[in-house]
Design an enzyme around this catalytic site. Structure first.
Site, mmCIF file in Angstrom:
data_model
loop_
_atom_site.group_PDB
_atom_site.id
_atom_site.type_symbol
_atom_site.label_atom_id
_atom_site.label_comp_id
_atom_site.label_asym_id
_atom_site.label_seq_id
_atom_site.Cartn_x
_atom_site.Cartn_y
_atom_site.Cartn_z
ATOM 1 N N GLY A 14 43.761 43.656 38.940
ATOM 2 C CA GLY A 14 44.735 43.263 39.958
ATOM 3 C C GLY A 14 44.077 42.398 41.015
ATOM 4 O O GLY A 14 43.012 42.739 41.517
ATOM 5 N N ARG A 75 44.241 41.449 33.024
ATOM 6 C CA ARG A 75 43.790 42.740 32.494
ATOM 7 C C ARG A 75 43.590 42.496 31.003
ATOM 8 O O ARG A 75 44.558 42.192 30.291
ATOM 9 C CB ARG A 75 44.835 43.825 32.748
ATOM 10 N N ASP A 106 37.745 49.372 39.694
ATOM 11 C CA ASP A 106 37.193 50.364 38.782
ATOM 12 C C ASP A 106 37.100 49.892 37.314
ATOM 13 O O ASP A 106 36.021 49.877 36.713
ATOM 14 C CB ASP A 106 38.175 51.557 38.912
ATOM 15 N N THR A 128 39.692 45.232 45.338
ATOM 16 C CA THR A 128 40.959 45.886 44.974
ATOM 17 C C THR A 128 41.646 46.366 46.241
ATOM 18 O O THR A 128 40.966 46.851 47.161
ATOM 19 C CB THR A 128 40.761 47.078 44.011
ATOM 20 N N ASP A 130 43.324 48.918 46.490
ATOM 21 C CA ASP A 130 43.555 50.366 46.421
ATOM 22 C C ASP A 130 42.595 51.227 47.258
ATOM 23 O O ASP A 130 42.897 52.377 47.528
ATOM 24 C CB ASP A 130 43.472 50.845 44.957
ATOM 25 N N ASP A 132 39.844 52.646 46.298
ATOM 26 C CA ASP A 132 39.749 53.834 45.441
ATOM 27 C C ASP A 132 38.394 53.957 44.735
ATOM 28 O O ASP A 132 38.284 54.646 43.728
ATOM 29 C CB ASP A 132 40.876 53.817 44.393
ATOM 30 N N ARG A 174 47.727 52.931 42.978
ATOM 31 C CA ARG A 174 47.448 53.607 41.690
ATOM 32 C C ARG A 174 47.341 55.121 41.912
ATOM 33 O O ARG A 174 48.277 55.710 42.428
ATOM 34 C CB ARG A 174 46.176 53.037 41.063
HETATM 35 O O1 F6P Z 1 44.885 47.985 41.436
HETATM 36 C C1 F6P Z 1 45.783 47.237 42.182
HETATM 37 C C2 F6P Z 1 47.196 47.573 41.798
HETATM 38 O O2 F6P Z 1 48.062 46.780 42.574
HETATM 39 C C3 F6P Z 1 47.583 49.050 41.919
HETATM 40 O O3 F6P Z 1 47.868 49.429 43.237
HETATM 41 C C4 F6P Z 1 48.751 49.134 40.986
HETATM 42 O O4 F6P Z 1 48.869 50.430 40.465
HETATM 43 C C5 F6P Z 1 48.394 48.148 39.897
HETATM 44 O O5 F6P Z 1 47.415 47.271 40.442
HETATM 45 C C6 F6P Z 1 49.540 47.325 39.375
HETATM 46 O O6 F6P Z 1 49.070 46.569 38.323
HETATM 47 P P1 F6P Z 1 49.858 45.354 37.658
HETATM 48 O O7 F6P Z 1 49.817 44.194 38.611
HETATM 49 O O8 F6P Z 1 49.105 45.079 36.413
HETATM 50 O O9 F6P Z 1 51.257 45.824 37.438
#
Ligand code: F6P
Length: 326
Positions: A14, A75, A106, A128, A130, A132, A174
């Protein structure tokens, strides 16, 4: 002096505001030390498709205040397989990438560790929203996401107050409650539901909403972390059980964009600079961290091991929400 001649640089997972400021810091520090920088477009996926661009000083000019990532991100499923990881490591070797700097969270750093195991020299930089990572007090993008979430919540408070409603706001993060806790404190929320605290029931929330109304407060604000979810159902349950009109708002990806705050830009500059300095000093396979407020580093494998035991939860910080609410 370093034997490193070429650094590969990618952003993965992300995106997070401040990633561009890291790209600039890594590139400029490397160039200053006569190290070439190859930007890998689209994260690990761009490694497989060999989408490489040369990053010169001008290519990273005036990007420190911009959102998103100029290198784009993804991803990448291929990096989840041993075959893919072997291929990625071989491509790094084939293209003379002496060290790979990975900006991400992570999952992205875990991917980097698999390349370290295959002989690629790695520097990881936490990027990130998050917040986290167990090994670092800060992750680039958190402050901006927090500001975006808190600004949006302020707007919701305005309309909730006008209509005497209850607003249930779901924020990202997340499995981590950091954005929820910090935005709840910043916005004076009545309650925050986070994955780290699992003993708060819907009945408790309803009781709290009723209590604050009885005390004369005209609106209610409940912050729900993505890792708890169910904000639409919660708003419905509150309305049915209290008679108070309730609305759910899922803030979603708006939290990932926008101009990075000063804090994110400065951390990005310091952490990006440190990553290259360590490589120049012959250090490798590290995650750049913030420890006790200072930029530091931890062994990549060790940092990721800490992740398995989970980030330490700051209960005192969480309790501030309840102490300050009515
Ligand atoms: O890790 C960043 C994040 O925005 C999280 O808060 C969320 O769960 C996830 O990525 C969403 O991912 P995507 O953009 O792949 O839907």
């Amino acid at each position: 002096m370093t034997s490193i001649k070429k650094i590969g640089l990618l952003t993965s997972g992300g995106d997070a505001p401040g990633m561009n400021a890291v790209i600039r810091a890594v590139t400029r520090t490397a160039l200053m030390n006569n190290i070439e920088v190859t930007g890998i477009v689209n994260g690990y996926a761009g490694l497989f498709s060999k989408e490489f661009i040369n990053l010169n000083a001008l290519a990273v000019s005036n990007i420190e205040g911009t959102g998103g990532t100029i290198l784009r991100s993804s991803r990448c499923k291929e990096m989840m397989t041993d075959e893919g990881r072997d291929k990625a490591a071989n491509i790094c070797k084939e293209y003379g990438i002496d060290a790979l700097v990975v900006i991400g969270g992570d999952g992205s750093l875990t991917g980097a560790q698999t390349l370290a195991e295959r002989g690629i020299s790695i520097m990881g930089i936490p990027g990130t929203i998050d917040l986290d990572l167990a090994c670092s007090e800060y992750t680039i993008g958190f402050d901006t996401a927090l500001k975006t979430a808190s600004d949006a919540i302020s707007c919701l408070i305005d309309t909730s107050n006008s209509h005497e409603r209850c607003s249930v706001v779901e924020v990202m993060g997340r499995n981590c409650g950091s954005i929820a806790i910090w935005s709840a404190i910043a916005s004076g929320a009545d309650i925050a539901l986070v994955p780290e605290v699992n003993d708060i029931t819907t009945e408790d929330v309803i009781k709290k909403v009723k209590h604050t109304r009885e005390k004369g407060k005209k609106f209610s604000l409940i912050v729900v972390a993505e890792g708890v979810g169910g904000s639409v159902k919660l708003a419905k349950d509150i309305e049915e059980n209290t008679g108070i009109e309730s609305r759910a708002t899922v803030l979603g990806h708006i939290q990932r964009g926008g101009h990075p705050t000063v804090l994110d830009r400065v951390y990005a500059a310091i952490m990006g600079n440190k990553a290259v300095q360590l490589l120049i000093n012959g250090e490798t396979n590290k995650i750049i961290t913030v420890q006790n407020g200072k930029c530091s580093s931890i062994d990549l494998e060790e940092g990721l091991k800490l992740q398995k035991t989970k980030k330490k939860f700051d209960k005192d910080l969480y309790d501030v929400i309840n102490t300050l609410s009515i």
